[in-house]
Design an enzyme around this catalytic site. Structure first.
Site, mmCIF file in Angstrom:
data_model
loop_
_atom_site.group_PDB
_atom_site.id
_atom_site.type_symbol
_atom_site.label_atom_id
_atom_site.label_comp_id
_atom_site.label_asym_id
_atom_site.label_seq_id
_atom_site.Cartn_x
_atom_site.Cartn_y
_atom_site.Cartn_z
ATOM 1 N N ARG A 198 31.038 51.551 40.169
ATOM 2 C CA ARG A 198 31.404 52.322 41.360
ATOM 3 C C ARG A 198 31.049 53.793 41.205
ATOM 4 O O ARG A 198 31.295 54.571 42.123
ATOM 5 C CB ARG A 198 32.913 52.197 41.597
ATOM 6 C CG ARG A 198 33.297 51.113 42.596
ATOM 7 C CD ARG A 198 34.819 51.071 42.679
ATOM 8 N NE ARG A 198 35.310 50.644 43.949
ATOM 9 C CZ ARG A 198 35.726 49.394 44.225
ATOM 10 N NH1 ARG A 198 35.660 48.460 43.325
ATOM 11 N NH2 ARG A 198 36.201 49.110 45.410
ATOM 12 N N ARG A 228 39.982 55.513 50.689
ATOM 13 C CA ARG A 228 39.088 54.678 49.874
ATOM 14 C C ARG A 228 37.663 54.721 50.423
ATOM 15 O O ARG A 228 36.703 54.697 49.665
ATOM 16 C CB ARG A 228 39.623 53.247 49.796
ATOM 17 C CG ARG A 228 40.738 53.135 48.747
ATOM 18 C CD ARG A 228 41.705 52.027 49.065
ATOM 19 N NE ARG A 228 41.087 50.715 49.026
ATOM 20 C CZ ARG A 228 41.506 49.684 49.760
ATOM 21 N NH1 ARG A 228 42.517 49.815 50.581
ATOM 22 N NH2 ARG A 228 40.894 48.532 49.660
ATOM 23 N N ARG A 241 43.795 42.262 55.827
ATOM 24 C CA ARG A 241 43.515 41.376 54.680
ATOM 25 C C ARG A 241 44.795 40.796 54.084
ATOM 26 O O ARG A 241 45.787 41.491 53.914
ATOM 27 C CB ARG A 241 42.762 42.163 53.604
ATOM 28 C CG ARG A 241 42.638 41.424 52.278
ATOM 29 C CD ARG A 241 41.583 41.986 51.368
ATOM 30 N NE ARG A 241 41.600 43.432 51.250
ATOM 31 C CZ ARG A 241 40.587 44.144 50.748
ATOM 32 N NH1 ARG A 241 39.492 43.536 50.335
ATOM 33 N NH2 ARG A 241 40.673 45.448 50.671
ATOM 34 N N ARG A 273 47.845 43.535 50.156
ATOM 35 C CA ARG A 273 47.675 44.467 49.043
ATOM 36 C C ARG A 273 48.320 45.810 49.353
ATOM 37 O O ARG A 273 48.212 46.298 50.477
ATOM 38 C CB ARG A 273 46.177 44.675 48.775
ATOM 39 C CG ARG A 273 45.616 43.698 47.766
ATOM 40 C CD ARG A 273 44.127 43.738 47.692
ATOM 41 N NE ARG A 273 43.530 45.058 47.590
ATOM 42 C CZ ARG A 273 42.225 45.279 47.473
ATOM 43 N NH1 ARG A 273 41.401 44.257 47.439
ATOM 44 N NH2 ARG A 273 41.759 46.493 47.396
ATOM 45 N N LYS A 324 32.997 41.766 49.756
ATOM 46 C CA LYS A 324 32.515 41.491 48.390
ATOM 47 C C LYS A 324 33.268 40.310 47.762
ATOM 48 O O LYS A 324 32.648 39.388 47.240
ATOM 49 C CB LYS A 324 32.690 42.736 47.488
ATOM 50 C CG LYS A 324 31.917 43.960 47.959
ATOM 51 C CD LYS A 324 32.081 45.124 46.999
ATOM 52 C CE LYS A 324 33.494 45.662 46.885
ATOM 53 N NZ LYS A 324 34.032 46.248 48.147
HETATM 54 P P1 ADP Z 1 35.999 43.526 49.699
HETATM 55 O O1 ADP Z 1 36.165 42.707 48.445
HETATM 56 O O2 ADP Z 1 34.607 44.056 49.858
HETATM 57 O O3 ADP Z 1 37.030 44.597 49.827
HETATM 58 P P2 ADP Z 1 37.007 41.147 51.101
HETATM 59 O O4 ADP Z 1 36.107 40.022 50.746
HETATM 60 O O5 ADP Z 1 38.340 41.190 50.463
HETATM 61 O O6 ADP Z 1 36.217 42.560 50.935
HETATM 62 O O7 ADP Z 1 37.172 41.123 52.693
HETATM 63 C C1 ADP Z 1 37.971 42.088 53.388
HETATM 64 C C2 ADP Z 1 38.657 41.397 54.571
HETATM 65 O O8 ADP Z 1 37.675 41.044 55.551
HETATM 66 C C3 ADP Z 1 39.372 40.097 54.212
HETATM 67 O O9 ADP Z 1 40.536 40.009 54.986
HETATM 68 C C4 ADP Z 1 38.370 38.999 54.586
HETATM 69 O O10 ADP Z 1 39.010 37.783 54.974
HETATM 70 C C5 ADP Z 1 37.638 39.629 55.765
HETATM 71 N N1 ADP Z 1 36.217 39.244 55.827
HETATM 72 C C6 ADP Z 1 35.355 39.084 54.793
HETATM 73 N N2 ADP Z 1 34.118 38.756 55.235
HETATM 74 C C7 ADP Z 1 34.209 38.725 56.596
HETATM 75 C C8 ADP Z 1 33.262 38.445 57.649
HETATM 76 N N3 ADP Z 1 31.976 38.168 57.383
HETATM 77 N N4 ADP Z 1 33.702 38.512 58.927
HETATM 78 C C9 ADP Z 1 35.006 38.817 59.206
HETATM 79 N N5 ADP Z 1 35.933 39.092 58.261
HETATM 80 C C10 ADP Z 1 35.544 39.035 56.969
HETATM 81 P P1 ADP Z 2 38.013 46.583 47.547
HETATM 82 O O1 ADP Z 2 37.984 45.069 47.497
HETATM 83 O O2 ADP Z 2 38.868 47.082 48.655
HETATM 84 O O3 ADP Z 2 36.648 47.176 47.499
HETATM 85 P P2 ADP Z 2 38.812 46.438 44.758
HETATM 86 O O4 ADP Z 2 39.731 45.280 44.720
HETATM 87 O O5 ADP Z 2 37.444 46.245 44.248
HETATM 88 O O6 ADP Z 2 38.798 47.045 46.245
HETATM 89 O O7 ADP Z 2 39.464 47.665 43.981
HETATM 90 C C1 ADP Z 2 40.788 48.079 44.255
HETATM 91 C C2 ADP Z 2 41.065 49.377 43.522
HETATM 92 O O8 ADP Z 2 40.916 49.175 42.102
HETATM 93 C C3 ADP Z 2 40.095 50.536 43.843
HETATM 94 O O9 ADP Z 2 40.480 51.263 44.996
HETATM 95 C C4 ADP Z 2 40.218 51.367 42.563
HETATM 96 O O10 ADP Z 2 41.415 52.107 42.527
HETATM 97 C C5 ADP Z 2 40.307 50.289 41.486
HETATM 98 N N1 ADP Z 2 38.953 49.909 40.994
HETATM 99 C C6 ADP Z 2 38.350 48.698 41.140
HETATM 100 N N2 ADP Z 2 37.113 48.717 40.581
HETATM 101 C C7 ADP Z 2 36.941 49.957 40.074
HETATM 102 C C8 ADP Z 2 35.853 50.628 39.417
HETATM 103 N N3 ADP Z 2 34.707 49.991 39.138
HETATM 104 N N4 ADP Z 2 36.038 51.928 39.048
HETATM 105 C C9 ADP Z 2 37.183 52.575 39.308
HETATM 106 N N5 ADP Z 2 38.230 52.023 39.956
HETATM 107 C C10 ADP Z 2 38.116 50.723 40.338
#
Ligand code: ADP
Ligand code: ADP
Ligand code: ZN
Length: 217
Positions: free
Chosen positions: A88, A172, A127, A160, A13
């Protein structure tokens, strides 16, 4: 254009949000980033949110809805926005509908990035995030040119806290399935849901998102 980006933790995302926001010149609003900033600053809200984040749980709805309502009311959101990681829960989705009605705005699409569980764990635990500009990297899939250093701004890369332990990452995923997955049906009913295959290169995923958005615009 007003978009919601959803999908399990590690789906990509944040990575796609950077590309979409730059390409469409819309505002990227990430509740995860907002919470992490509050934790870093040590505000009251950050202290509260940090406890839930450390455990891999969701921050309570009232807190989360409050910060999003405040952010969306800022004038810069009128250019269009991309919500990354919000809503969420169904309660957050309903609150978002109310907030947007109050602002005379609507949602144009909800993009769901789908990726299998085993790939998600690998993505989360590898990550790395820039401590300065917050660009997202991955040890194996998206490595920086120089280990530990951001290509864009030269700041150090960090892991993180909620990504270090496999157990927290798994928790998660369980929280996502129970609390966030029902949103897909909610937005399908509203005819807003766009499913994208997230198990390809980031450029291929972005191309599919762009194709879908062109059809909507
Ligand atoms: P989210 O916000 O949904 O948690 P991130 O964008 O932070 O996901 O991506 C999670 C991890 O996966 C990061 O280390 C990122 O560099 C990697 N990543 C994101 N998109 C891809 C992809 N299409 N292929 C491989 N790795 C990816
Ligand atoms: P990821 O990229 O791994 O999907 P985020 O960076 O979006 O994670 O979120 C990290 C953490 O922040 C979540 O595990 C949760 O604890 C909190 N968080 C983020 N967005 C929300 C939301 N919309 N509602 C509740 N908690 C949230
Ligand atoms: Zn950087």
């Amino acid at each position: 254009m007003n978009i919601v980006l959803t999908g399990p933790p590690g789906a990509g995302k944040g990575t796609q949000a950077e590309m979409i926001a730059a390409s469409y010149k819309i505002l990227h609003i990430s509740t995860g980033d907002m919470f992490r900033e509050a934790v870093e600053k040590g505000t009251d809200m950050g202290r509260k949110a940090g406890e839930f984040m450390k455990a891999g749980q969701l921050v309570p709805d009232d807190v989360t809805i409050g910060i999003v309502a405040e952010r969306l009311a800022q004038p810069d959101c009128e250019q269009g926005f991309l919500l990354d990681g919000f809503p969420r829960t169904i309660k957050q989705a309903e609150a978002l509908d109310d907030i947007l009605t109050g602002l005379s705005q609507t949602l144009h699409a909800v993009i769901n990035i789908a990726v299998p569980d085993e790939v998600l764990i690998e993505r989360m635990t590898g990550r790395l995030t820039c401590s300065g500009c917050k660009t997202i990297y991955h040890r194996t899939f998206q490595p920086p040119q120089v280990e530990g250093v951001c290509d864009k701004c030269g700041s150090s890369l960090q892991q993180r806290g909620d990504d270090t332990a496999v157990d927290t990452a798994k928790n998660r995923l369980a929280v996502y399935k129970k609390q966030t997955n029902p949103l897909l049906e909610y937005y399908k009913q509203k005819n807003l849901l766009v499913n994208v295959n997230g198990q390809r290169s980031k450029d291929e995923v972005f191309a599919e998102i762009r194709q879908n958005l062109e059809a909507i615009q």
